[in-house]
Design an enzyme around this catalytic site. Structure first.
Site, PDB file in Angstrom:
ATOM      1  N   TRP A 130       0.861  -1.191   0.000  1.00  0.00           N
ATOM      2  CA  TRP A 130       0.000   0.000   0.000  1.00  0.00           C
ATOM      3  C   TRP A 130       0.897   1.241   0.000  1.00  0.00           C
ATOM      4  CZ3 TRP A 130      -2.004   2.532   4.960  1.00  0.00           C
ATOM      5  CH2 TRP A 130      -2.899   3.549   4.660  1.00  0.00           C
ATOM      6  N   ASP A 211      -0.372  -5.678   9.573  1.00  0.00           N
ATOM      7  CA  ASP A 211      -1.359  -4.647   9.258  1.00  0.00           C
ATOM      8  C   ASP A 211      -2.686  -5.357   8.978  1.00  0.00           C
ATOM      9  OD1 ASP A 211      -2.854  -2.521   8.466  1.00  0.00           O
ATOM     10  OD2 ASP A 211      -1.567  -1.915   6.798  1.00  0.00           O
ATOM     11  N   ALA A 213      -6.227  -4.412   8.242  1.00  0.00           N
ATOM     12  CA  ALA A 213      -7.158  -3.323   7.907  1.00  0.00           C
ATOM     13  C   ALA A 213      -8.461  -3.839   7.318  1.00  0.00           C
ATOM     14  CB  ALA A 213      -6.495  -2.362   6.921  1.00  0.00           C
TER      15      ALA A 213
END
Ligand code: LMR
Length: 400
Positions: A130, A211, A213
């Site tokens: 990302w 991460d 998300a």
């Protein structure tokens, strides 16, 4: 003081949002920024959130500060959701969770902690990753490096190359892993490969930074947390950044959390005091409203049941748009080159087309995606899927 500053180019994802809004074409398609959209293209407030907000508004008696760690009941509920009710690090009291201003705030808080603890450590991020990982982690002075992860042209995870590169990382380095729904590729590791990564992290004494998300957007809440739970069960130290932007649709409220796992309860307490000091020095306290809503939804049985239904509906819609777009691309191209989209997870896939083709899609067809050809599948609808597929087929073959 400011004479040195030239105007910067727009952010690769947020700039696209502005370009799309400014496009006056009657037929345009936004496959850019990662927000969920329903079949009408709207990003609605979830019903469970609306109900929780109603209850909170009726009950709230003060806007006085909460605390640098945010709401205790939020942190407790997040830990249970992410780790499960009975994870060893919870039993051993080695995990500490603090509320953070969104997943980005959590990522930065964790990065600042790493920089404080080990300023010379390198953080290894996937190639590709990302776009905002780089400023969020590198912005506090940490050195970043990339490990091979995915080959867009061949549409495959480069697992052996990933292991080979991480095997050369220095002891104490940090490895950023996407817990599920890899952004931008949509390509996740199966459980057996997670185990191989865990074995390598243990053997090379690397610190995982996960991460998370998109919990609930991949397979389901439990299986999307599989990697996190296994990593934390085996490694002495770890960090997990969590976002509720997507799975609770709380984007603009900035609701996130950072879990830090240490090797003993005493160490966890000490580390937590540093996390809180860092938070105090950046934003002092996280915003409360969204976390209060999230805590309410996660701890109220009726609201939680409603959330699970809404979350499943979002996941199922994205999965069905994957299937639809892959089928339309098969028809439009006369080949199986885009079939991979149907089998990937989460909001995104990389089409694997050139930057020039991406630009032509935007200029000629008003279809917006990031320059790396990442598409947000939630932007696909039964109405636009054929249009998108025909345009991709035309512009892709035009560049071949
Ligand atoms: C995305 O990847 O598009 C989202 O996570 C939104 C963002 O902030 O970039």
């Amino acid at each position: 003081m400011f004479q040195q500053f030239e105007r910067l180019p727009p952010d690769s994802i947020l700039g696209l949002m502005a370009q799309y809004r400014a496009d006056a074409a009657p037929l345009k398609v936004d496959l850019g920024v990662g927000v969920y959209r329903d079949a009408t293209g709207a990003t609605p407030v979830l019903e469970c959130v609306r109900q929780a907000e109603g209850l909170l508004l009726a009950e709230q008696t003060t806007k006085a500060y909460v605390a640098p760690a945010g709401r205790a009941e939020f942190n407790e509920a997040v830990e249970a959701l992410v780790l499960g009710p009975d994870h060893p690090v919870r039993r051993e009291r080695r995990a500490r969770t603090v509320q953070a201003p969104g997943g980005c705030g959590a990522l930065r808080l964790g990065a600042e902690l790493i920089h404080l603890a080990a300023p010379a450590a390198t953080v290894h991020v996937s190639d590709p990753t990302w776009g905002n990982h780089v400023p969020l982690l590198g912005g506090c002075g940490l050195r970043l490096d990339r490990y091979p992860y995915y080959e867009a042209a061949a549409r495959r995870v480069r697992f052996d190359a990933m292991l080979e590169r991480l095997d050369r990382a220095s002891q104490g380095d940090v490895v950023l892993l996407h817990a599920c729904c890899h952004n931008p590729t949509g390509a996740d590791l199966p459980p057996a490969q997670w185990d191989q990564v865990i074995e390598l992290l243990e053997r090379r004494r690397l610190v995982p930074y996960l991460d998370l998300a998109y919990q609930g957007f991949g397979v389901d809440l439990e299986r999307d947390a599989h990697g996190v739970r296994r990593v934390l069960a085996r490694l002495p130290e770890a960090l997990v950044a969590i976002s509720f932007s997507k799975n609770l649709g709380l984007y603009r409220e900035r609701v996130g959390a950072l879990i830090v796992v240490s090797e003993s309860p005493d160490r966890a307490e000490a580390v937590n005091s540093h996390v809180l000091k860092i938070a105090r020095g950046i934003y002092s306290m996280p915003p409360d409203h969204g976390a209060a809503v999230a805590a309410r939804v996660l701890t109220d049985a009726k609201l939680k049941a409603g959330w699970l239904t809404e979350l499943e509906a979002m996941r199922v819609r994205i999965a069905s748009m994957r299937t639809l777009l892959a089928a339309e691309l098969r028809t439009a191209t006369g080949g199986a080159g885009f079939d991979f989209i149907a089998g990937q997870h989460g909001m995104f896939s990389l089409l694997g087309i050139t930057g020039e083709a991406v630009a032509r899609l935007r200029e000629r067809h008003h279809i917006y995606m990031t320059a790396d050809s990442r598409v947000n599948l939630a932007g696909i609808t039964p109405e636009n899927a054929r249009y998108v597929a025909a345009a991709v087929a035309a512009e892709h073959s035009g560049s071949a």
